[in-house]
Design a protein around this motif. Structure first.
Motif, short mmCIF file in Angstrom:
data_model
loop_
_atom_site.label_atom_id
_atom_site.label_comp_id
_atom_site.label_asym_id
_atom_site.label_seq_id
_atom_site.Cartn_x
_atom_site.Cartn_y
_atom_site.Cartn_z
N ASN A 1 112.16 23.37 76.63
CA ASN A 1 112.16 21.92 76.35
C ASN A 1 111.89 21.74 74.86
O ASN A 1 110.77 21.90 74.40
CB ASN A 1 111.04 21.27 77.18
N LYS B 1 111.89 19.09 73.20
CA LYS B 1 111.29 17.78 72.89
C LYS B 1 112.08 17.15 71.73
O LYS B 1 113.27 17.36 71.63
CB LYS B 1 109.80 17.92 72.57
N GLU C 1 104.65 13.56 78.87
CA GLU C 1 104.81 12.74 77.65
C GLU C 1 105.59 11.47 77.96
O GLU C 1 105.31 10.41 77.40
CB GLU C 1 105.50 13.57 76.55
N LEU D 1 108.43 26.36 82.24
CA LEU D 1 109.00 25.31 81.39
C LEU D 1 108.26 25.44 80.07
O LEU D 1 107.04 25.30 80.02
CB LEU D 1 108.81 23.93 82.02
C1 PEP Z 1 106.17 21.13 77.82
O1 PEP Z 1 106.18 20.21 77.04
O2 PEP Z 1 106.84 21.06 78.85
C2 PEP Z 1 105.36 22.30 77.50
C3 PEP Z 1 105.06 23.14 78.46
O3 PEP Z 1 104.94 22.42 76.19
P1 PEP Z 1 104.15 23.67 75.54
O4 PEP Z 1 104.82 24.93 76.04
O5 PEP Z 1 104.33 23.49 74.05
O6 PEP Z 1 102.74 23.56 75.97
#
Ligand code: PEP
Length: 255
Positions: free
Chosen positions: A9, A11, A99, A234
């Motif tokens: 992801n 983002k 988020e 994820l």
């Molecule tokens: C996410 O936003 O889905 C996530 C798991 O972020 P991170 O790996 O940066 O904690």
């Protein structure tokens, strides 16, 4: 058959040219995937067509989106529909990321509509759930996550439910560098599978892919993925560097 998946992801990161280079780097080091071990790349909307073209000749690596509209089409300025996503070659859509829940006030009823829109196409949904630190500290995480699943998913029949991938993402672990321990992840994943088995049936629950998300990285992925109910991850921050993302993919391949 239960699939293992590593999904990245991005983002709101990467310009078009940065995204192109990142995908090139991932493809250059990609191990041989197969039907039971997949990779998904979820860039921002503006990248989708470009990334789709890059992935076109590769198997078992799919394009995902980070969101979709709760409406099918029409006068919703700035929105992107599930059908539009599918027309770019998108196979997966993330719905319910913490988020989106927190910064864009997406509640369970809205998420249920988004899930329906996505499933009205041929796409699959990566549905995110997870508790805050406050809820974890009061040991109410199981009830919380159970309610999130019930409210947004449990109106679906068996066939549609089979197109859901669940991502358990404790909010206190997302982007914080603080990962859930393998034992905490396993406990919650087993609980989620149990809830799905009770609501649907044990076969459907056993075949469901349940991903862990929250500060997963190459150094902790192997331990997390070794848990019997953790079927991959994820990945946020670590999906933005080809080397790190490949390290996590390799951990899935070895699991
Ligand atoms: C996410 O936003 O889905 C996530 C798991 O972020 P991170 O790996 O940066 O904690």
């Amino acid at each position: 058959m239960r699939k293992k998946i590593v999904a990245g992801n991005w983002k709101m990161n990467q310009t078009l040219s940065e995204g192109k280079n990142l995908v090139e780097g991932i493809l250059a080091g990609l191990p041989a995937l197969n039907e039971s071990k997949e990779v998904v790349i979820c860039p921002p909307f503006v990248h989708l067509s470009q990334t789709a073209a890059q992935l076109d000749e590769y198997e078992h690596i799919y394009l995902g989106a980070q969101n979709c509209s709760s409406e099918a089409s029409g006068a919703y300025t700035g929105e992107v529909s599930a059908q539009m996503l599918q027309s770019t070659g998108t196979h997966y859509v993330i719905i319910g990321h913490s988020e989106r829940r927190e910064y864009f006030n997406e509640d369970d009823a809205l998420l249920a509509r988004k899930v329906e829109q996505a499933l009205a196409t041929d796409m699959k949904v990566i549905f995110c759930c997870g508790e805050s630190l406050e809820i974890r500290d009061s040991n109410a995480q199981n009830e919380w996550v159970g309610k999130q699943l019930k409210s947004a998913l449990f109106h679906l029949g068996d066939l549609l439910m089979q197109r859901i991938v669940i991502a358990y993402e404790p909010i206190w672990a997302i982007g914080t560098g603080r990962t859930a321990s393998a034992a905490q992840a396993q406990e919650m994943h087993a609980y989620i599978r149990h809830v799905i088995a009770s609501q649907y049936n044990p076969v459907l629950a056993d075949n469901m892919t349940i991903l862990y998300g929250g500060s997963a990285k190459p150094s902790n992925a192997a331990e997390l993925f070794a848990c019997p109910d953790v079927d991959g991850g994820l990945i946020g921050g670590a999906s933005l560097k080809a080397e790190d993302f490949l390290g996590i993919i390799n951990a899935m391949m070895a699991s």
